[in-house]
Design an enzyme around this catalytic site. Structure first.
Site, PDB file in Angstrom:
ATOM      1  N   LYS A 133       0.839  -1.216   0.000  1.00 43.21           N
ATOM      2  CA  LYS A 133       0.000   0.000   0.000  1.00 43.21           C
ATOM      3  C   LYS A 133       0.868   1.257   0.000  1.00 43.21           C
ATOM      4  O   LYS A 133       0.636   2.188  -0.760  1.00 43.21           O
ATOM      5  CB  LYS A 133      -0.913  -0.015   1.233  1.00 43.21           C
ATOM      6  N   ASN A 134       1.877   1.276   0.871  1.00 44.23           N
ATOM      7  CA  ASN A 134       2.657   2.511   1.019  1.00 44.23           C
ATOM      8  C   ASN A 134       3.633   2.756  -0.128  1.00 44.23           C
ATOM      9  O   ASN A 134       4.194   3.840  -0.244  1.00 44.23           O
ATOM     10  CB  ASN A 134       3.388   2.530   2.367  1.00 44.23           C
ATOM     11  N   ARG A 156       1.714  14.484  13.258  1.00 48.81           N
ATOM     12  CA  ARG A 156       2.037  14.293  11.844  1.00 48.81           C
ATOM     13  C   ARG A 156       1.924  15.581  11.007  1.00 48.81           C
ATOM     14  O   ARG A 156       1.110  15.667  10.077  1.00 48.81           O
ATOM     15  CB  ARG A 156       1.187  13.170  11.248  1.00 48.81           C
ATOM     16  N   ASP A 211       5.692   0.593  11.808  1.00 51.94           N
ATOM     17  CA  ASP A 211       4.471  -0.078  11.355  1.00 51.94           C
ATOM     18  C   ASP A 211       4.396  -1.541  11.795  1.00 51.94           C
ATOM     19  O   ASP A 211       3.393  -2.214  11.550  1.00 51.94           O
ATOM     20  CB  ASP A 211       4.341   0.014   9.815  1.00 51.94           C
ATOM     21  N   CYS A 224      -4.788  13.091  13.524  1.00 51.20           N
ATOM     22  CA  CYS A 224      -4.414  11.699  13.261  1.00 51.20           C
ATOM     23  C   CYS A 224      -4.317  10.960  14.587  1.00 51.20           C
ATOM     24  O   CYS A 224      -3.882  11.519  15.591  1.00 51.20           O
ATOM     25  CB  CYS A 224      -3.074  11.655  12.544  1.00 51.20           C
ATOM     26  N   ARG A 259      -8.501  -0.264   5.339  1.00 56.64           N
ATOM     27  CA  ARG A 259      -7.723   0.781   4.662  1.00 56.64           C
ATOM     28  C   ARG A 259      -6.410   0.245   4.102  1.00 56.64           C
ATOM     29  O   ARG A 259      -5.902   0.779   3.120  1.00 56.64           O
ATOM     30  CB  ARG A 259      -7.407   1.922   5.639  1.00 56.64           C
TER      31      ARG A 259
HETATM   32  C1  EPZ Z   1       4.776   6.948   6.281  1.00 55.13           C
HETATM   33  O1  EPZ Z   1       4.060   8.014   6.883  1.00 55.13           O
HETATM   34  C2  EPZ Z   1       3.827   5.765   6.215  1.00 55.13           C
HETATM   35  N1  EPZ Z   1       2.685   6.144   5.401  1.00 55.13           N
HETATM   36  C3  EPZ Z   1       3.408   5.358   7.620  1.00 55.13           C
HETATM   37  O2  EPZ Z   1       2.610   4.186   7.523  1.00 55.13           O
HETATM   38  C4  EPZ Z   1       4.660   5.036   8.433  1.00 55.13           C
HETATM   39  O3  EPZ Z   1       4.283   4.754   9.767  1.00 55.13           O
HETATM   40  C5  EPZ Z   1       5.614   6.217   8.413  1.00 55.13           C
HETATM   41  O4  EPZ Z   1       5.925   6.597   7.048  1.00 55.13           O
HETATM   42  C6  EPZ Z   1       6.934   5.948   9.106  1.00 55.13           C
HETATM   43  O5  EPZ Z   1       7.554   4.841   8.527  1.00 55.13           O
HETATM   44  C7  EPZ Z   1       2.761   6.097   4.082  1.00 55.13           C
HETATM   45  O6  EPZ Z   1       3.781   5.736   3.507  1.00 55.13           O
HETATM   46  C8  EPZ Z   1       1.546   6.454   3.325  1.00 55.13           C
HETATM   47  P1  EPZ Z   1       6.945  10.426   8.036  1.00 55.13           P
HETATM   48  P2  EPZ Z   1       4.611   9.495   6.775  1.00 55.13           P
HETATM   49  O7  EPZ Z   1       6.717  11.704   7.306  1.00 55.13           O
HETATM   50  O8  EPZ Z   1       5.382   9.657   5.531  1.00 55.13           O
HETATM   51  C9  EPZ Z   1       7.564  13.745  11.375  1.00 55.13           C
HETATM   52  C10 EPZ Z   1       0.732   2.843   7.935  1.00 55.13           C
HETATM   53  O9  EPZ Z   1       0.270   2.273   8.975  1.00 55.13           O
HETATM   54  N2  EPZ Z   1       7.315  14.755  10.326  1.00 55.13           N
HETATM   55  O10 EPZ Z   1       8.092   9.580   7.641  1.00 55.13           O
HETATM   56  O11 EPZ Z   1       3.474  10.408   7.023  1.00 55.13           O
HETATM   57  C11 EPZ Z   1       6.336  12.911  11.686  1.00 55.13           C
HETATM   58  O12 EPZ Z   1       5.440  13.570  12.551  1.00 55.13           O
HETATM   59  C12 EPZ Z   1       1.240   4.253   7.979  1.00 55.13           C
HETATM   60  O13 EPZ Z   1       0.732   2.273   6.844  1.00 55.13           O
HETATM   61  C13 EPZ Z   1       7.403  16.100  10.631  1.00 55.13           C
HETATM   62  O14 EPZ Z   1       7.686  16.494  11.768  1.00 55.13           O
HETATM   63  O15 EPZ Z   1       5.612   9.559   7.998  1.00 55.13           O
HETATM   64  C14 EPZ Z   1       6.954  11.667  12.280  1.00 55.13           C
HETATM   65  O16 EPZ Z   1       7.263  11.882  13.624  1.00 55.13           O
HETATM   66  C15 EPZ Z   1       0.987   4.927   9.284  1.00 55.13           C
HETATM   67  N3  EPZ Z   1       7.156  17.013   9.622  1.00 55.13           N
HETATM   68  C16 EPZ Z   1       8.261  11.534  11.480  1.00 55.13           C
HETATM   69  O17 EPZ Z   1       8.520  12.821  10.928  1.00 55.13           O
HETATM   70  C17 EPZ Z   1       6.859  16.628   8.346  1.00 55.13           C
HETATM   71  O18 EPZ Z   1       6.653  17.497   7.501  1.00 55.13           O
HETATM   72  C18 EPZ Z   1       8.209  10.523  10.349  1.00 55.13           C
HETATM   73  O19 EPZ Z   1       7.037  10.752   9.584  1.00 55.13           O
HETATM   74  C19 EPZ Z   1       6.770  15.254   8.057  1.00 55.13           C
HETATM   75  C20 EPZ Z   1       7.025  14.336   9.057  1.00 55.13           C
END
Ligand code: EPZ
Length: 420
Positions: free
Chosen positions: A22-23, A121, A307, A116, A399
């Site tokens: 999915k991701n 996030r 995850d 969320c 989802r």
């Molecule tokens: C991706 O989310 C995945 N989603 C998530 O999977 C996964 O848990 C996550 O990466 C971490 O591996 C998809 O790929 C669609 P990040 P993403 O931006 O990209 C912070 C699932 O269950 N951050 O890597 O949204 C953030 O808050 C889902 O399938 C900022 O501060 O995660 C977090 O603490 C849930 N500012 C960290 O970085 C930003 O602008 C990593 O988040 C962006 C992120």
């Protein structure tokens, strides 16, 4: 609303085929906004999040057709560049259209995703990087308004934190930008790697794929030709089935997997005493008498994935001793703990660390799914709990896990899907 009724304890056996990731699929679908042809993608998982993103593209004027795990997408005649709240609020990954829309049209509006269940996030890093590429960004009435009338400019971007969808968004924006973009502290997840590889195969020169420094040479706003390709297998779904086998002490073969994407998960299972045989694209896992406790820290790839945190938490309740699980990515990703406690798990939370006393005898109860991976952990726990477990709000499961209930039933689980 549907719920799952699980009667335990369960033993599993047989073979299960892992679906497309999915991701990985989500950014690859957003990437079709950069194409000058109709794009065909196979090994596409048919889950709600994928259908949501396809709907978003259709709202913009694209045509899409998803059938038999194959999707065709044509974004040539787009009429709209606004991703509206009603759809974005249901799926945060909708933000993935921001980079490609802005790069292609020089302007777009994307609703801010909102709250969320697993943490704040924010998307500040996506926005800051696009500003570095020359975009003018304004937040108004809950929308990100982005403008770059002469196209985006290549830039030297240093992410303060590693962000998966942030890296994907900027790679896609950079693909159509003028000049060279370097991303420092880029995500190395296999899902980002596949996005870069498909773009490179479509004529965008990209260096450093799979490393934390990616360089993209933009096409000066020229759309690209994307040939048919297949989505990589879902490493989190694979990890979930490995945990399902481990927790039910069953022998299971999972097929259509990439073990090189699962190294941290396999290593942790081995540390906990599980034996596995890896052959080409399949892994057989064997039952083990005594599961050893473990200390787990979630971090960015290639370290242990957030995850998989919830599923290992369920497994740790069956270990012979105390395990600790530290969540470093998301500040609120322990909502499943109180639900596991309802089933009889002995878990204490200390900030972002869960201390899990093993050897818990679980008993069926009513529990509530709170997010995608939290939902799968409740299914794992429900399969070993004595008696009936009812899992409510399973729309979270729908989802991201393709046919989870059907696949587990085929393996011997006693799981019914019913209406509330
Ligand atoms: C991706 O989310 C995945 N989603 C998530 O999977 C996964 O848990 C996550 O990466 C971490 O591996 C998809 O790929 C669609 P990040 P993403 O931006 O990209 C912070 C699932 O269950 N951050 O890597 O949204 C953030 O808050 C889902 O399938 C900022 O501060 O995660 C977090 O603490 C849930 N500012 C960290 O970085 C930003 O602008 C990593 O988040 C962006 C992120």
């Amino acid at each position: 609303m549907d719920f799952l009724k699980i009667t335990g304890p369960t033993k599993l056996s047989g073979e299960v085929k892992i679906s497309g990731a999915k991701n990985a699929a989500l950014p690859l679908i957003a990437m079709t906004l950069l194409a000058k042809n109709e794009v065909e993608i196979s090994n596409m998982c048919e889950v709600v999040d994928i259908k949501t993103l396809l709907k978003l593209l259709e709202n913009l004027g694209a045509t899409t057709h998803l059938e038999n795990n194959k999707v065709t997408i044509n974004t040539l005649d787009l009429t709209e560049t606004k991703a509206t709240y009603d759809i974005v609020k249901t799926m945060r990954a909708s933000i993935l259209v921001l980079g490609p829309l802005l790069a292609r049209f020089g302007h777009c509006e994307v609703s801010l995703p909102g709250g969320c269940a697993i943490g704040q996030r924010p998307i500040d890093l996506h926005l800051k990087a696009l500003e570095q590429m020359g975009a003018k960004i304004t937040i108004k009435s809950g929308y990100v308004l982005a403008e770059a009338p002469n196209g985006l400019q290549g830039a030297h971007i240093i992410f303060d934190k590693i962000t998966v969808t942030g890296t994907a968004n900027i790679v896609m924006a950079a693909a159509l930008a003028h000049g060279k973009t370097t991303i420092i502290n880029a995500a190395r997840e296999p899902e980002v790697v596949q996005l870069c590889e498909v773009l490179r195969a479509s004529g965008i020169p990209i260096e450093g794929i799979g490393t934390s420094e990616i360089t993209v040479y933009g096409s000066d706003q020229k759309l690209i030709e994307i040939k048919p390709f297949s989505v990589i297998p879902d490493r989190i779904e694979a990890g979930t089935y490995l945990c399902a086998a481990a927790i039910t002490r069953s022998e299971l073969t999972i097929t259509n997997v990439r073990d090189d994407h699962l190294e941290a998960v396999i290593a942790k299972l081995e540390e906990m005493g599980l034996k596995m045989k890896i052959e080409d694209t399949q892994i057989t896992i064997y039952p083990c008498e005594t599961i050893k406790p473990a200390n787990i820290i979630t971090q960015e790839y290639p370290a242990f994935p957030t995850d998989m945190q919830a599923q290992f938490l369920a497994l740790a309740t069956q270990a012979d001793g105390v395990s600790t699980i530290e969540e470093r990515l998301f500040e609120n990703r322990f909502m499943h703990v109180s639900e596991l406690q309802r089933l009889g798990a002995d878990i204490h939370l200390n900030g972002n660390v869960a201390i899990v006393a093993g050897n818990s005898k679980l008993h069926g109860a009513d529990v509530m799914a709170t997010d995608l991976r939290a939902s799968s952990t409740l299914v794992l726990a429900g399969m070993i709990a004595e008696g009936e477990t009812q899992i409510h709000r399973i729309y979270h499961l729908d989802r991201g896990y393709e046919k989870l209930q059907e696949k587990l039933v085929k393996l011997g689980a006693n799981i019914l899907r019913e209406k509330e």
